[in-house]
Design an enzyme around this catalytic site. Structure first.
Site, short mmCIF file in Angstrom:
data_model
loop_
_atom_site.label_atom_id
_atom_site.label_comp_id
_atom_site.label_asym_id
_atom_site.label_seq_id
_atom_site.Cartn_x
_atom_site.Cartn_y
_atom_site.Cartn_z
N SER A 137 -9.07 -5.80 7.01
CA SER A 137 -7.71 -6.27 6.76
C SER A 137 -7.10 -5.37 5.70
CB SER A 137 -7.73 -7.72 6.27
OG SER A 137 -6.47 -8.10 5.75
N TYR A 150 -11.89 -13.94 0.25
CA TYR A 150 -11.49 -13.29 1.50
C TYR A 150 -11.15 -11.82 1.27
CZ TYR A 150 -8.87 -12.04 5.66
OH TYR A 150 -8.43 -11.40 6.79
#
Length: 258
Positions: A137, A150
């Protein structure tokens, strides 16, 4: 026909990738927690003339990656392309996260991805042919207050993938790190950050476009690919701005907005 294994294939980017591979006549091995949803996806994609096998597994379980590998191997299937797409995030301050939220993200986003790569890569090297794509990401390029774990897991995926790609570069195998930014899938709602400035004001990309970027990246054998020109610019800017400023901006983006 080559065979592609996709984790997190029941929805979002994983599902769209499955459709792209099926349209180009690749056989599929689809993995996700929901067996019913996987069966529907497989039935849909078989209409394109390919085979689609399903494995309903929660890859956050410590033994799941090895179980998956053994079941695929036991069925006599060879994985030519591995797409490590499964992952999840949880929104909130780290001190208030549950143990399950923290360790679950690490287990799925890092441990399962690493273990599946370890299990399937040697076979590819022995054949001197294969492709792996680890989905990270743009979150991995900076610290992420309110989603600290995350963001950190995705930083690991970027670093790990680039290193392994270098190690295997002369053996006919490519390893790609694909970095989407905010994308319209069910991920944000599950993570709890769908009301943040990132999604409400700055906007998210279309999932079909993001998946196509990922598909092209893995098939071209690129080591690092960022979906969307604006996401590429943001990722590059973090290299030059003061880290405290980058972290402060990251928090501002991640805060809920009316």
């Amino acid at each position: 026909m080559s065979t592609v294994l996709i984790t997190g294939a029941s929805g979002g980017i994983g599902y769209e990738l499955a459709k792209l591979f099926a349209r180009d006549h690749h056989n599929l091995i689809l993995v996700a927690r929901s067996g019913d949803t996987l069966d529907k996806v497989a039935a849909e994609l078989r209409l394109l003339g390919i085979s689609a096998h399903t494995y309903a597994l929660d890859l956050a379980a410590p033994t799941a990656p090895k179980v998956l590998f053994e079941q695929v191997e036991g069925a006599g299937m060879t994985v030519d392309i591995l797409i490590n797409n499964a992952g999840f995030g949880a929104f909130g301050e780290f001190a208030h996260m549950t143990e399950e939220q923290i360790l679950g993200q690490i287990q799925l986003n890092i441990t399962a991805l690493t273990e599946l790569t370890r299990l399937f890569l040697p076979q590819m090297l022995s054949r001197r042919s294969g492709r792996i794509m680890n989905v990270a990401s743009t979150a991995g390029f900076q610290a992420g207050p309110l989603m600290a774990v995350y963001y950190a897991t995705k930083a690991y995926v970027i670093s790990f993938t680039e290193a392994v790609a270098n190690e295997v570069r002369n053996f006919g195998v490519t390893v790609t790190c694909f970095c989407p930014g905010a994308t319209h899938t069910g991920f944000a709602k599950r993570a709890g950050n769908d009301k943040t400035r990132l999604f409400k004001r700055l906007g998210a990309m279309n999932v079909e476009r993001v998946a196509l970027d990922g598909y092209r990246a893995v098939m071209e054998g690129r080591t690092l690919a960022i979906s969307g020109a604006h996401n590429w610019l943001v990722a590059q800017s973090t290299r030059f701005a003061p880290r405290k400023l980058v972290t402060a901006v990251s928090r501002w983006i991640s805060e809920p907005t009316p």
